[in-house]
Design a protein around this motif. Structure first.
Motif, PDB file in Angstrom:
ATOM      1  N   ASN A   1       0.808  -1.165  -0.001  1.00  0.00           N
ATOM      2  CA  ASN A   1      -0.208  -0.115  -0.017  1.00  0.00           C
ATOM      3  C   ASN A   1       0.820   1.308   0.034  1.00  0.00           C
TER       4      ASN A   1
ATOM      5  N   HIS B   1       1.446   7.858  -5.388  1.00  0.00           N
ATOM      6  CA  HIS B   1       1.503   8.272  -6.734  1.00  0.00           C
ATOM      7  C   HIS B   1       0.389   9.228  -6.894  1.00  0.00           C
TER       8      HIS B   1
ATOM      9  N   SER C   1      -3.307   6.495  -3.472  1.00  0.00           N
ATOM     10  CA  SER C   1      -3.302   5.281  -4.235  1.00  0.00           C
ATOM     11  C   SER C   1      -1.929   5.084  -4.990  1.00  0.00           C
ATOM     12  N   ASN C   2      -1.525   4.039  -4.999  1.00  0.00           N
ATOM     13  CA  ASN C   2      -0.359   3.683  -6.194  1.00  0.00           C
ATOM     14  C   ASN C   2      -1.024   2.809  -7.300  1.00  0.00           C
ATOM     15  N   ASN C   3      -0.759   2.823  -8.323  1.00  0.00           N
ATOM     16  CA  ASN C   3      -1.201   2.291  -9.374  1.00  0.00           C
ATOM     17  C   ASN C   3      -0.627   1.755 -10.643  1.00  0.00           C
ATOM     18  N   SER C   4      -0.851   0.567 -11.280  1.00  0.00           N
ATOM     19  CA  SER C   4      -0.212   0.295 -12.405  1.00  0.00           C
ATOM     20  C   SER C   4      -1.549  -0.456 -13.541  1.00  0.00           C
TER      21      SER C   4
ATOM     22  N   ASP D   1      -2.342  -3.032 -13.971  1.00  0.00           N
ATOM     23  CA  ASP D   1      -3.161  -4.089 -13.373  1.00  0.00           C
ATOM     24  C   ASP D   1      -3.660  -3.860 -12.044  1.00  0.00           C
ATOM     25  N   THR D   2      -3.055  -2.941 -11.447  1.00  0.00           N
ATOM     26  CA  THR D   2      -3.375  -3.121  -9.711  1.00  0.00           C
ATOM     27  C   THR D   2      -3.347  -1.801  -9.369  1.00  0.00           C
ATOM     28  N   THR D   3      -4.318  -1.579  -8.330  1.00  0.00           N
ATOM     29  CA  THR D   3      -4.411  -0.145  -7.309  1.00  0.00           C
ATOM     30  C   THR D   3      -4.383  -0.636  -6.159  1.00  0.00           C
ATOM     31  N   LYS D   4      -3.554   0.085  -5.306  1.00  0.00           N
ATOM     32  CA  LYS D   4      -3.580  -0.204  -3.912  1.00  0.00           C
ATOM     33  C   LYS D   4      -3.814   1.175  -3.481  1.00  0.00           C
ATOM     34  N   GLU D   5      -4.822   1.274  -2.396  1.00  0.00           N
ATOM     35  CA  GLU D   5      -5.431   2.501  -1.999  1.00  0.00           C
ATOM     36  C   GLU D   5      -5.439   2.696  -0.290  1.00  0.00           C
TER      37      GLU D   5
END
Length: 372
Positions: A37, A64, A352-355, A357-361
């Motif tokens: 996260n 991010h 949030s950090n984002n790519s 395929d994935t988001t972590k919030e």
């Protein structure tokens, strides 16, 4: 010997290209995962401030993206998935602007409302099966080319629980040889508002709850003589144009056999000619038929709205204010915000950090008290 060396080099090049292609394909198929996260926190110097004070939010971490919800009306994280307001029993009003031009016929237009129309626009007879209440006398209609406001008219008495309200504008064409040519009407800014407002703790005035506007009214033209004496009415996103059928008589240019539209050799069809009309299409000449009942009929057509729900309104999601907008953006250590009204506000930061395929919030909430 030289030929053999060139062949081997080409084979090696093809081999390397194949390896690169396989690597790219493998990379595209692998999921990019962010395991942790965001490292994120936010604090304030106090939990109580006055209206007009700049509230300083101190931010730490490496997120991010950072978004801010003040907790005020339409900026509240609680409604970030959507805000639906129950308006049962609140009532509603309509208003619009109208103008008119051309013609001499009087009393052609009337405004009607219904709460039992079944949504069948297939024919005028189907529309007329509903019970329609004439509300024209409560409205102000245009008298010339200047747009005139109708005034705001209460339609609350038409509300029936679980039933939408429909609005129709009826246009009557009388025989034009006897009654003069028809008029052309323009309807703009049609609006249906709830009589209930949304309390606004982000500003000074309550927020008007609009149930439908000109674009979303969903007007459809239902024409009595669509095939034989079609009305010339048009619905666009910002205007409803009401215009009766054309009065057909032998003096019209369409009944002139010398009209260039009937001559396939006319220069209006020649791209090399100065008279070329790219929109002109050759037509077969049809002489005027004085016995046709559709030359000058009694005819009517209606512009009928879609069903308007006056018991609830969906305002969509409340939106945030961007604080940091991507991994490439510079780190943010301080964000300031000023509240305009007193109250208790659940301020929320979403990091949030984002790519791909994935988001972590991470969600951080601070409850602030704003005093006068």
């Amino acid at each position: 010997m030289v030929k053999q060396l060139k062949f081997n080099d080409n084979m090696k090049l093809k081999y390397y290209v194949l390896l690169v292609a396989l690597f790219i394909m493998a990379s595209c198929n692998d999921e990019i995962v962010i395991l942790d996260n965001p490292d994120f926190d936010v604090t304030t110097d106090s939990l109580t401030y006055k209206v007009g004070d700049a509230v300083a939010f101190h931010i730490t971490g490496n997120a991010h993206i950072i978004s801010f919800y003040s907790g005020e009306t339409l900026k509240d994280y609680e409604y970030h998935g959507g805000r639906v307001i129950d308006l049962t029993g609140s009532g509603a009003t309509i208003s619009f602007k109208s103008s008119v031009q051309y013609g001499t016929q009087e009393n052609q237009v009337s405004v009607l409302a219904s709460n039992n129309f079944n949504g069948d626009y297939s024919s005028l007879s189907a529309v007329k099966e509903a019970t329609w209440t004439d509300i024209t006398s409560t409205l102000i209609l245009g008298t010339n080319a200047t747009l005139v406001s109708s005034g705001t008219v209460d339609i609350s008495d038409l509300a029936i629980p679980g039933k939408p309200v429909y609005i129709a504008i009826k246009y009557m064409t009388k025989p034009q040889a006897e009654n003069g040519l028809v008029k052309q009407w323009f309807i703009q800014e049609f609006t249906i508002n709830s009589k209930k407002n949304l309390e606004n703790n982000a500003g000074t005035s309550p927020i008007t709850l609009t149930l439908a506007n000109q674009n979303s009214m969903g007007f459809q033209i239902v024409d009595e003589n669509a095939e034989n004496a079609p009305a010339r009415s048009v619905v666009t996103t910002n205007q409803l144009t009401l215009f009766g059928n054309e009065y057909l008589h032998e003096g019209l240019e369409i009944y002139n056999p010398d009209n260039p539209i009937y001559d396939p050799n006319s220069p209006i069809f020649d791209p090399k000619s100065d008279q070329f009309d790219p929109f002109a299409r050759p037509k077969a000449y049809v002489p005027f038929d004085p016995s046709s009942p559709f030359n000058d009929p009694i005819s009517e057509h209606w512009a009928v709205s879609g069903g308007i729900d006056i018991e609830k309104v969906n305002l969509g999601p409340d939106y945030s204010t961007p604080v940091k907008v991507g991994i490439a953006a510079a780190p943010v250590e301080l964000f300031e915000y000023t509240f305009k009204k007193a109250g208790t506000f659940d301020v929320v930061f979403v990091a949030s950090n984002n790519s791909i395929d994935t988001t972590k919030e991470v969600v951080k909430k601070i409850t602030l008290t704003i005093t006068e």
